[in-house]
Design an enzyme around this catalytic site. Structure first.
Site, short mmCIF file in Angstrom:
data_model
loop_
_atom_site.label_atom_id
_atom_site.label_comp_id
_atom_site.label_asym_id
_atom_site.label_seq_id
_atom_site.Cartn_x
_atom_site.Cartn_y
_atom_site.Cartn_z
N ASP A 122 2.57 -0.38 11.87
CA ASP A 122 2.51 -1.69 12.51
C ASP A 122 3.80 -2.49 12.39
O ASP A 122 3.80 -3.72 12.41
CB ASP A 122 1.35 -2.50 11.88
CG ASP A 122 1.51 -2.66 10.37
OD1 ASP A 122 2.39 -2.00 9.78
OD2 ASP A 122 0.77 -3.46 9.78
N ARG A 156 1.01 -5.03 -5.14
CA ARG A 156 1.11 -6.20 -4.26
C ARG A 156 1.28 -7.39 -5.19
O ARG A 156 0.31 -7.90 -5.75
CB ARG A 156 -0.17 -6.36 -3.43
CG ARG A 156 -0.47 -5.16 -2.51
CD ARG A 156 -1.60 -5.49 -1.55
NE ARG A 156 -2.17 -4.33 -0.90
CZ ARG A 156 -1.65 -3.72 0.17
NH1 ARG A 156 -0.52 -4.16 0.69
NH2 ARG A 156 -2.25 -2.68 0.71
N THR A 162 4.30 2.68 5.55
CA THR A 162 2.91 2.23 5.59
C THR A 162 2.15 3.14 6.54
O THR A 162 2.70 3.55 7.57
CB THR A 162 2.75 0.76 6.06
OG1 THR A 162 1.39 0.54 6.48
CG2 THR A 162 3.64 0.43 7.25
N ASP A 209 5.05 -4.82 6.11
CA ASP A 209 5.51 -6.17 6.48
C ASP A 209 5.49 -7.17 5.31
O ASP A 209 6.39 -7.99 5.19
CB ASP A 209 4.75 -6.71 7.70
CG ASP A 209 3.24 -6.70 7.51
OD1 ASP A 209 2.76 -6.17 6.48
OD2 ASP A 209 2.54 -7.23 8.39
N ALA A 219 -13.05 11.41 20.10
CA ALA A 219 -14.08 10.36 19.96
C ALA A 219 -14.57 9.89 21.34
O ALA A 219 -13.81 9.89 22.30
CB ALA A 219 -13.51 9.18 19.19
N ASP A 259 -0.07 2.24 8.44
CA ASP A 259 -0.57 1.46 9.58
C ASP A 259 0.26 1.58 10.85
O ASP A 259 -0.22 1.28 11.94
CB ASP A 259 -0.66 -0.03 9.20
CG ASP A 259 -1.62 -0.29 8.06
OD1 ASP A 259 -2.44 0.60 7.77
OD2 ASP A 259 -1.54 -1.37 7.44
N ARG A 305 -5.36 -2.13 9.18
CA ARG A 305 -5.29 -3.59 9.12
C ARG A 305 -5.45 -4.19 10.52
O ARG A 305 -6.48 -3.96 11.14
CB ARG A 305 -3.99 -4.03 8.47
CG ARG A 305 -4.14 -5.29 7.63
CD ARG A 305 -2.83 -5.68 7.02
NE ARG A 305 -2.52 -4.93 5.83
CZ ARG A 305 -2.89 -5.27 4.60
NH1 ARG A 305 -3.57 -6.37 4.43
NH2 ARG A 305 -2.56 -4.54 3.56
N GLY A 320 0.84 -1.20 0.00
CA GLY A 320 0.00 0.00 0.00
C GLY A 320 0.87 1.25 0.00
O GLY A 320 1.81 1.34 0.79
#
Ligand code: F6P
Length: 338
Positions: free
Chosen positions: A144, A86, A140, A117, A201, A142, A186, A25
């Site tokens: 992560d 990808r 990324t 990853d 929030a 994310d 993800r 991504g």
């Protein structure tokens, strides 16, 4: 110099031709990272090659030499001018062999992979199977990846999400509605948790912590009693409630008479836009770090940022599950949403 040291030094082939690709991504700041790799090569008098469309382009030999001027005016651009993909074929040994042969054909002696990853898993395989030097740069939205506090693109995505939620809040409060807003990430809750706190929030659902649908309903009932008229619930796409966001919205509406519910999935807007200054600087540091690591003979590593310092970990470590806990931030979210 001892015999062993001499042996190690001479074993490391001097790097002269470096290729760079973006994979998986796209993330805002990838262009800044490519620019940094290309310019660091130029600074250290190395040749640099851009591989188009990630591993797919490596398999199809879509490789072009780049110079310092090839990357002008891109530091401020979202996406990746090298394009990304990808690649299914790179998941096969045959695909990786084709890619390796193209690297040899172009006289490339090291590869810089900017991605997440999945991209690092491919890079590690290429390195292990063909003994080819690779260095990863975490890119990324994310956030992560193990071994780095931040990934390129995450900060920009956070700001995009906060901006979007601020806008939704305007309409939510005008209609006294409850909004469920799905964000990317993800299996990681970093975007949801941080953007959720930043946008005020009322509830945040993340994959790492299953709060349970009943507790969510209880909490919303309590909010109503304290005088809240509208509410924002941020839901990470990988949350563990067992319901997708539309089912969750219906469930909340069925069980809470007081609320009119709307669902908003932010989607790929989160990956676009001009990178924040933080991401541009991070990308610049990591790009230079990657080229310097290769010059020093390092391979099969990822360049990351830990406590503001550029650091190097093995690709294997980068691919391990992160051990950090979100507990403190979850407490902040709970306290500030009373
Ligand atoms: O990894 C980045 C990411 O945007 C995730 O947050 C999301 O789950 C996924 O990519 C979406 O991938 P695609 O654009 O291939 O649908």
């Amino acid at each position: 110099m001892s015999v062993i040291t001499i042996a190690l030094v001479t074993m490391t082939k001097k790097v002269e031709n470096i290729a760079v690709l973006t994979s998986g991504g796209d993330a805002p700041g990838m262009n800044a990272a490519i620019r940094s790799v290309v310019r660091a090569c130029s600074y250290y008098k190395l040749n640099c090659f851009g591989v188009f469309k990630g591993y797919e382009g490596l398999i199809n030999n879509e490789i072009e030499e780049l110079n310092a001027r090839s990357v002008r005016n891109i530091i401020n651009k979202g996406g990746t001018f090298l394009k990304s993909a990808r690649s299914q074929e790179f998941r096969t040994k045959e695909g990786r062999e084709k890619a390796y042969k193209n690297l040899l054909k172009n006289n490339i002696d090291a590869l810089v992979v900017i991605g997440g990853d999945g991209s690092f898993t491919g890079a590690l395989k290429l390195s292990e199977e063909f003994d080819f030097p690779v260095v990863g740069i975490p890119g990324t939205i994310d956030n992560d990846i193990n071994g780095t506090d931040y990934t390129i693109g995450y900060d920009t995505a956070l700001n995009t999400v906060v901006d979007a939620i601020d806008k939704i809040r305007d309409t939510a409060s005008s209609h006294n509605r409850l909004f469920l807003i799905e964000v990317m990430g993800r299996d990681a809750g970093d975007i949801a948790l941080n953007a959720g706190i930043g946008a005020g929030a009322e509830e945040i659902l993340i994959p790492e912590e299953d709060m349970g649908v009943e507790r969510l309903l209880d909490s919303l009932r309590k909010s109503k009693k304290t005088g809240k008229t509208s509410s924002i619930i941020v839901v990470a796409e990988g949350d563990k409630s067992g319901k997708n966001i539309f089912e969750l919205g219906e469930y909340v509406e069925e069980n809470l008479d007081d609320y009119e519910v709307r669902v908003s999935v932010l989607g790929h807007i989160q990956r676009g836009g001009a990178p924040s200054c933080y991401d541009r600087v991070l990308a610049s540091k990591l790009g230079v770090g990657a080229v310097e690591a290769l010059i020093e003979g390092k391979r099969e590593v990822m360049i990351g940022i830990v406590h503001k310092e550029v650091t190097i970990v093995t690709l294997k470590t980068a691919l391990e599950k992160r051990t950090h806990k979100h507990d403190k931030l979850i407490k902040v979210a709970d306290i500030t949403s009373v």
